[in-house]
Design an enzyme around this catalytic site. Structure first.
Site, PDB file in Angstrom:
ATOM      1  N   TYR A   1       0.804  -1.230   0.000  1.00  0.00           N
ATOM      2  CA  TYR A   1       0.000   0.000   0.000  1.00  0.00           C
ATOM      3  C   TYR A   1       0.836   1.280   0.000  1.00  0.00           C
ATOM      4  O   TYR A   1       0.273   2.369  -0.086  1.00  0.00           O
ATOM      5  CB  TYR A   1      -0.947  -0.005   1.210  1.00  0.00           C
ATOM      6  CG  TYR A   1      -1.925  -1.163   1.165  1.00  0.00           C
ATOM      7  CD1 TYR A   1      -2.853  -1.255   0.128  1.00  0.00           C
ATOM      8  CD2 TYR A   1      -1.895  -2.175   2.113  1.00  0.00           C
ATOM      9  CE1 TYR A   1      -3.740  -2.319   0.050  1.00  0.00           C
ATOM     10  CE2 TYR A   1      -2.780  -3.246   2.053  1.00  0.00           C
ATOM     11  CZ  TYR A   1      -3.702  -3.314   1.020  1.00  0.00           C
ATOM     12  OH  TYR A   1      -4.574  -4.365   0.943  1.00  0.00           O
TER      13      TYR A   1
ATOM     14  N   HIS B   1      -9.004   1.725  -5.438  1.00  0.00           N
ATOM     15  CA  HIS B   1      -8.121   0.851  -4.655  1.00  0.00           C
ATOM     16  C   HIS B   1      -6.692   1.306  -4.852  1.00  0.00           C
ATOM     17  O   HIS B   1      -6.292   1.636  -5.976  1.00  0.00           O
ATOM     18  CB  HIS B   1      -8.237  -0.607  -5.110  1.00  0.00           C
ATOM     19  CG  HIS B   1      -9.617  -1.142  -4.955  1.00  0.00           C
ATOM     20  ND1 HIS B   1     -10.122  -1.519  -3.742  1.00  0.00           N
ATOM     21  CD2 HIS B   1     -10.608  -1.321  -5.856  1.00  0.00           C
ATOM     22  CE1 HIS B   1     -11.371  -1.913  -3.901  1.00  0.00           C
ATOM     23  NE2 HIS B   1     -11.699  -1.798  -5.172  1.00  0.00           N
TER      24      HIS B   1
END
Ligand code: DQA
Length: 146
Positions: free
Chosen positions: A23, A100
């Site tokens: 991430y 996302h």
């Protein structure tokens, strides 16, 4: 001035510390600041919410149409499991973009299926924190087309 609702789903409060190899190191605060900066340049207002609770997301979506011109949502883990969030989004008639950070199609099989994607206008996936900025641009584009 148009108002856009940004919903960050579960565990996104941990960004920066959570699996940075997937991430990135950017925190949720940094993402929100970048979003607000872009919103200011584009002359729109943002309401940004992070919650770990599915029911709260359902309620936010249910009330959104009255107050917002569009929704940007990262449903996080609920992307792959939540019929309730999908149903709530399907009932709303304003532009919605799913975002996302990671490319969900390049990860584990269970992440390849989004229950959300078929009921939103479009999906941005895989560009790290920049997915959110692209998501905001996408909503603005959709609003211009209206
Ligand atoms: C995510 C991808 C989901 O599969 C995962 O459960 C998340 C984050 C993303 O932004 O890449 O929590 O939505």
């Amino acid at each position: 001035m148009s108002r856009i609702l940004v919903i960050h789903g579960p565990n996104l409060n941990l960004l920066g510390k959570r699996e940075p190899e997937i991430y990135g190191k950017v925190t949720l605060n940094q993402i929100n600041r970048a979003l607000k900066q872009l919103a200011k340049e584009r002359n729109v207002e943002l309401d940004i919410v992070q919650t770990n609770h599915e029911g709260e997301i359902v309620e936010l979506i249910g009330k959104a149409e009255k107050n917002f011109a569009g929704i940007i949502i990262n449903p996080a883990g609920y992307t792959h499991t939540s019929v309730a969030i999908r149903d709530a989004l399907e009932a709303v008639k304003i532009p919605i973009v799913e975002v996302h950070l990671s490319n969900i199609y390049a990860r584990e099989d269970f992440r390849h299926k989004s229950l959300i994607a078929p009921v939103v206008d479009g999906q941005v996936t895989g560009f790290g924190f920049y997915s959110y900025l692209l998501g905001l641009e996408a909503i603005l584009y959709l609003l211009e087309q209206k």
